[in-house]
Enzyme design. Structure first.
Site, PDB file in Angstrom:
ATOM      1  N   ARG A   1      31.932 126.963  28.186  1.00 33.01           N
ATOM      2  CA  ARG A   1      31.117 127.886  27.407  1.00 33.01           C
ATOM      3  C   ARG A   1      32.191 129.049  26.876  1.00 33.01           C
ATOM      4  O   ARG A   1      31.830 129.871  26.415  1.00 33.01           O
ATOM      5  CB  ARG A   1      29.700 128.342  27.881  1.00 33.01           C
ATOM      6  CG  ARG A   1      29.038 127.322  28.103  1.00 33.01           C
ATOM      7  CD  ARG A   1      28.443 126.723  26.824  1.00 33.01           C
ATOM      8  NE  ARG A   1      27.644 127.636  26.214  1.00 33.01           N
ATOM      9  CZ  ARG A   1      26.292 127.702  26.295  1.00 33.01           C
ATOM     10  NH1 ARG A   1      25.703 126.926  27.202  1.00 33.01           N
ATOM     11  NH2 ARG A   1      25.693 128.559  25.671  1.00 33.01           N
TER      12      ARG A   1
ATOM     13  N   GLU B   1      53.070 117.964  49.784  1.00 36.97           N
ATOM     14  CA  GLU B   1      51.710 117.513  49.735  1.00 36.97           C
ATOM     15  C   GLU B   1      51.750 115.944  49.188  1.00 36.97           C
ATOM     16  O   GLU B   1      52.132 115.699  48.229  1.00 36.97           O
ATOM     17  CB  GLU B   1      50.913 118.454  48.845  1.00 36.97           C
ATOM     18  CG  GLU B   1      49.366 118.024  48.903  1.00 36.97           C
ATOM     19  CD  GLU B   1      48.560 118.786  47.983  1.00 36.97           C
ATOM     20  OE1 GLU B   1      48.998 120.062  47.673  1.00 36.97           O
ATOM     21  OE2 GLU B   1      47.511 118.324  47.507  1.00 36.97           O
TER      22      GLU B   1
ATOM     23  N   ASP C   1      39.314 125.261  41.065  1.00 33.44           N
ATOM     24  CA  ASP C   1      39.780 124.847  39.674  1.00 33.44           C
ATOM     25  C   ASP C   1      38.303 124.613  38.907  1.00 33.44           C
ATOM     26  O   ASP C   1      38.207 125.136  37.719  1.00 33.44           O
ATOM     27  CB  ASP C   1      40.561 123.852  39.522  1.00 33.44           C
ATOM     28  CG  ASP C   1      42.011 124.044  39.705  1.00 33.44           C
ATOM     29  OD1 ASP C   1      42.518 125.268  40.042  1.00 33.44           O
ATOM     30  OD2 ASP C   1      42.706 123.324  39.712  1.00 33.44           O
TER      31      ASP C   1
ATOM     32  N   ARG D   1      43.361 125.203  30.760  1.00 31.12           N
ATOM     33  CA  ARG D   1      42.069 124.407  30.659  1.00 31.12           C
ATOM     34  C   ARG D   1      40.970 124.953  31.497  1.00 31.12           C
ATOM     35  O   ARG D   1      39.948 124.735  31.185  1.00 31.12           O
ATOM     36  CB  ARG D   1      42.115 123.028  30.621  1.00 31.12           C
ATOM     37  CG  ARG D   1      42.250 122.482  31.803  1.00 31.12           C
ATOM     38  CD  ARG D   1      42.260 121.093  31.970  1.00 31.12           C
ATOM     39  NE  ARG D   1      43.431 120.362  31.293  1.00 31.12           N
ATOM     40  CZ  ARG D   1      43.950 118.857  31.415  1.00 31.12           C
ATOM     41  NH1 ARG D   1      43.459 118.058  32.395  1.00 31.12           N
ATOM     42  NH2 ARG D   1      44.882 118.570  30.896  1.00 31.12           N
TER      43      ARG D   1
ATOM     44  N   HIS E   1      45.182 125.891  40.261  1.00 34.42           N
ATOM     45  CA  HIS E   1      46.215 125.184  39.452  1.00 34.42           C
ATOM     46  C   HIS E   1      46.105 125.964  38.173  1.00 34.42           C
ATOM     47  O   HIS E   1      45.272 125.889  37.411  1.00 34.42           O
ATOM     48  CB  HIS E   1      45.801 123.689  39.425  1.00 34.42           C
ATOM     49  CG  HIS E   1      47.011 123.013  38.517  1.00 34.42           C
ATOM     50  ND1 HIS E   1      46.850 121.621  38.215  1.00 34.42           N
ATOM     51  CD2 HIS E   1      48.200 123.255  37.775  1.00 34.42           C
ATOM     52  CE1 HIS E   1      47.964 121.249  37.480  1.00 34.42           C
ATOM     53  NE2 HIS E   1      48.847 122.292  37.176  1.00 34.42           N
TER      54      HIS E   1
ATOM     55  N   THR F   1      43.456 114.667  35.097  1.00 33.95           N
ATOM     56  CA  THR F   1      43.796 115.391  36.372  1.00 33.95           C
ATOM     57  C   THR F   1      45.004 115.266  36.745  1.00 33.95           C
ATOM     58  O   THR F   1      45.783 114.326  36.014  1.00 33.95           O
ATOM     59  CB  THR F   1      42.895 115.228  37.484  1.00 33.95           C
ATOM     60  OG1 THR F   1      43.373 116.383  38.737  1.00 33.95           O
ATOM     61  CG2 THR F   1      42.786 113.682  37.671  1.00 33.95           C
ATOM     62  N   THR F   2      45.829 115.929  37.674  1.00 32.05           N
ATOM     63  CA  THR F   2      47.212 115.588  38.208  1.00 32.05           C
ATOM     64  C   THR F   2      47.154 114.142  38.771  1.00 32.05           C
ATOM     65  O   THR F   2      46.559 113.635  39.664  1.00 32.05           O
ATOM     66  CB  THR F   2      47.582 116.517  39.063  1.00 32.05           C
ATOM     67  OG1 THR F   2      47.079 117.905  38.751  1.00 32.05           O
ATOM     68  CG2 THR F   2      49.180 116.393  39.534  1.00 32.05           C
TER      69      THR F   2
ATOM     70  N   HIS G   1      43.950 115.058  46.816  1.00 36.78           N
ATOM     71  CA  HIS G   1      43.545 114.832  45.587  1.00 36.78           C
ATOM     72  C   HIS G   1      42.676 113.447  45.986  1.00 36.78           C
ATOM     73  O   HIS G   1      43.065 112.474  46.468  1.00 36.78           O
ATOM     74  CB  HIS G   1      44.789 114.023  44.863  1.00 36.78           C
ATOM     75  CG  HIS G   1      44.562 114.066  43.487  1.00 36.78           C
ATOM     76  ND1 HIS G   1      44.692 115.028  42.471  1.00 36.78           N
ATOM     77  CD2 HIS G   1      43.907 112.843  42.770  1.00 36.78           C
ATOM     78  CE1 HIS G   1      44.497 114.422  41.290  1.00 36.78           C
ATOM     79  NE2 HIS G   1      43.912 113.261  41.549  1.00 36.78           N
ATOM     80  N   GLY G   2      41.482 113.698  45.364  1.00 39.55           N
ATOM     81  CA  GLY G   2      40.405 112.623  45.313  1.00 39.55           C
ATOM     82  C   GLY G   2      39.799 112.487  46.833  1.00 39.55           C
ATOM     83  O   GLY G   2      39.244 111.641  46.917  1.00 39.55           O
TER      84      GLY G   2
ATOM     85  N   GLY H   1      39.080 119.892  46.307  1.00 39.59           N
ATOM     86  CA  GLY H   1      38.586 120.477  45.053  1.00 39.59           C
ATOM     87  C   GLY H   1      37.103 119.954  44.650  1.00 39.59           C
ATOM     88  O   GLY H   1      36.310 120.275  44.718  1.00 39.59           O
ATOM     89  N   HIS H   2      37.268 118.878  43.833  1.00 38.21           N
ATOM     90  CA  HIS H   2      36.356 118.518  42.984  1.00 38.21           C
ATOM     91  C   HIS H   2      35.150 118.175  43.766  1.00 38.21           C
ATOM     92  O   HIS H   2      33.935 118.241  43.454  1.00 38.21           O
ATOM     93  CB  HIS H   2      36.717 117.245  42.411  1.00 38.21           C
ATOM     94  CG  HIS H   2      35.866 116.532  41.186  1.00 38.21           C
ATOM     95  ND1 HIS H   2      35.035 115.554  41.666  1.00 38.21           N
ATOM     96  CD2 HIS H   2      35.495 116.769  40.162  1.00 38.21           C
ATOM     97  CE1 HIS H   2      34.154 115.247  40.545  1.00 38.21           C
ATOM     98  NE2 HIS H   2      34.552 116.088  39.546  1.00 38.21           N
TER      99      HIS H   2
ATOM    100  N   GLU I   1      49.183 126.124  42.447  1.00 39.38           N
ATOM    101  CA  GLU I   1      49.802 124.834  41.864  1.00 39.38           C
ATOM    102  C   GLU I   1      50.235 125.094  40.560  1.00 39.38           C
ATOM    103  O   GLU I   1      49.621 125.840  39.580  1.00 39.38           O
ATOM    104  CB  GLU I   1      48.684 123.844  42.038  1.00 39.38           C
ATOM    105  CG  GLU I   1      48.146 123.387  43.235  1.00 39.38           C
ATOM    106  CD  GLU I   1      47.067 122.158  43.136  1.00 39.38           C
ATOM    107  OE1 GLU I   1      46.793 121.969  41.703  1.00 39.38           O
ATOM    108  OE2 GLU I   1      46.593 121.778  43.975  1.00 39.38           O
TER     109      GLU I   1
HETATM  110  N1  PXP Z   1      46.250 118.626  45.228  1.00 35.11           N
HETATM  111  C1  PXP Z   1      46.662 118.858  44.141  1.00 35.11           C
HETATM  112  C2  PXP Z   1      48.333 118.886  44.216  1.00 35.11           C
HETATM  113  C3  PXP Z   1      46.117 118.649  43.175  1.00 35.11           C
HETATM  114  O1  PXP Z   1      46.713 118.905  41.741  1.00 35.11           O
HETATM  115  C4  PXP Z   1      44.777 118.480  42.951  1.00 35.11           C
HETATM  116  C5  PXP Z   1      44.041 118.635  41.824  1.00 35.11           C
HETATM  117  O2  PXP Z   1      44.016 119.884  41.235  1.00 35.11           O
HETATM  118  C6  PXP Z   1      44.243 118.543  44.423  1.00 35.11           C
HETATM  119  C7  PXP Z   1      44.806 118.701  45.581  1.00 35.11           C
HETATM  120  C8  PXP Z   1      42.530 118.654  44.465  1.00 35.11           C
HETATM  121  O3  PXP Z   1      42.199 117.403  43.979  1.00 35.11           O
HETATM  122  P1  PXP Z   1      40.363 117.157  44.061  1.00 35.11           P
HETATM  123  O4  PXP Z   1      40.000 117.888  43.040  1.00 35.11           O
HETATM  124  O5  PXP Z   1      40.437 115.566  43.625  1.00 35.11           O
HETATM  125  O6  PXP Z   1      40.087 117.383  45.445  1.00 35.11           O
END
Ligand code: PXP
Length: 267
Positions: free
Chosen positions: A36, A172, A27, A67, A61, A118-119, A210-211, A232-233, A88
């Protein structure tokens, strides 16, 4: 030590333990592009690099506000991804319809609020009015389309009981509380383990995400009951400095090593 074996990067001697699937969420490659309203960087190009470096799947997602990821990204990824695509989504009818048409390997339902960065939490499945007809209908629609279904939930046992009754394949587990508390996250890790075991007893596959970062992923990746991580991040951030291939390979190596090092989920 890293070994490049075709598509995958593996750590030596992983002892025959059940592998952990690593799905990379791209994402935030699209976030940079959208800053941009440009055409680069392309999340589909990033996805191909992730796959070549050992990702088992690609996650995106498609948010209602578009966005970062846009509809055409999902179209291109559905055609291009050679591993599997995990989409997602919330229950917006146009996005559910897109998923039913494109039939990604997996769809993960997440809650969505426009104002969130974020979620932030898992799906609300318990309490008055929950899980709600929109989710029940969307699950039925995508199940009929033959898509593997997962629900993004907090590691809470009554929530998992409802998830099982909804007839999905997987949950998840939201690792945000664990990540936030890390490195003092023993209690949150125990909750994830208990939830993953409960999910397995209910016949649900346990995923997590997540995180998660290079610093905190090891203990979660070591939980044998969990079979898939969505990250992801942290990977996209690291990729700015070392490149996507190295960033994915490094995460892959940590996840694989955790599977070898820590048989801590045995009773
Ligand atoms: N899993 C889900 C369901 C999420 O919504 C996200 C964030 O988009 C992630 C995993 C990944 O989270 P992160 O970007 O913090 O690694």
């Amino acid at each position: 030590m890293l070994e490049f074996t075709g598509r995958n990067v593996r750590t030596r001697g992983n002892g025959g333990k059940r592998a952990m699937r690593l799905y990379v969420n791209v994402d935030h490659v699209a976030t940079v592009r959208q800053a941009r309203r440009a055409t680069e960087p392309d999340p589909a190009e990033a996805a191909a690099l992730c796959e070549a470096a050992g990702a088992d799947g690609i996650t995106v997602h498609l948010r209602e506000d578009r966005r970062h990821i846009r509809d055409d990204d999902v179209h291109r990824l559905a055609a291009q991804v050679r591993t599997v695509l995990n989409l997602e989504l919330a229950t917006a009818p146009d996005i559910v319809a897109l998923a039913a048409r494109l039939r990604p390997h997996q769809a993960t339902f997440v809650p969505e609020r426009r104002e969130e960065i974020t979620t932030e939490g898992g799906l609300q499945l318990t309490g008055p009015g929950s899980p709600g007809p929109a989710l029940v209908d969307a699950i039925a629609r995508l199940r009929d389309a033959g898509i593997r279904l997962s629900l993004f939930v907090t590691p809470d046992l009554p929530t998992l009981d409802v998830a099982a009754r909804l007839g999905v394949d997987a949950v998840e587990l939201h690792t945000g509380a664990y990540a936030h508390a890390f490195p003092q996250a023993g209690r949150q890790l125990a909750q994830l383990l208990e939830a993953a075991r409960h999910a397995r007893r209910l016949g649900l596959a346990a995923h997590a995400g997540h995180g998660l970062t290079y610093a905190n992923v090891h203990a979660v990746a070591a939980l044998a009951e969990i079979e898939e991580l969505n990250i992801g991040h942290s990977i996209v951030s690291h990729a700015l400095f070392v490149g996507m291939s190295v960033a994915v390979a490094e995460m892959r190596a940590i996840v694989n090593a955790a599977r070898v090092d820590q048989p801590q989920t045995r009773p």
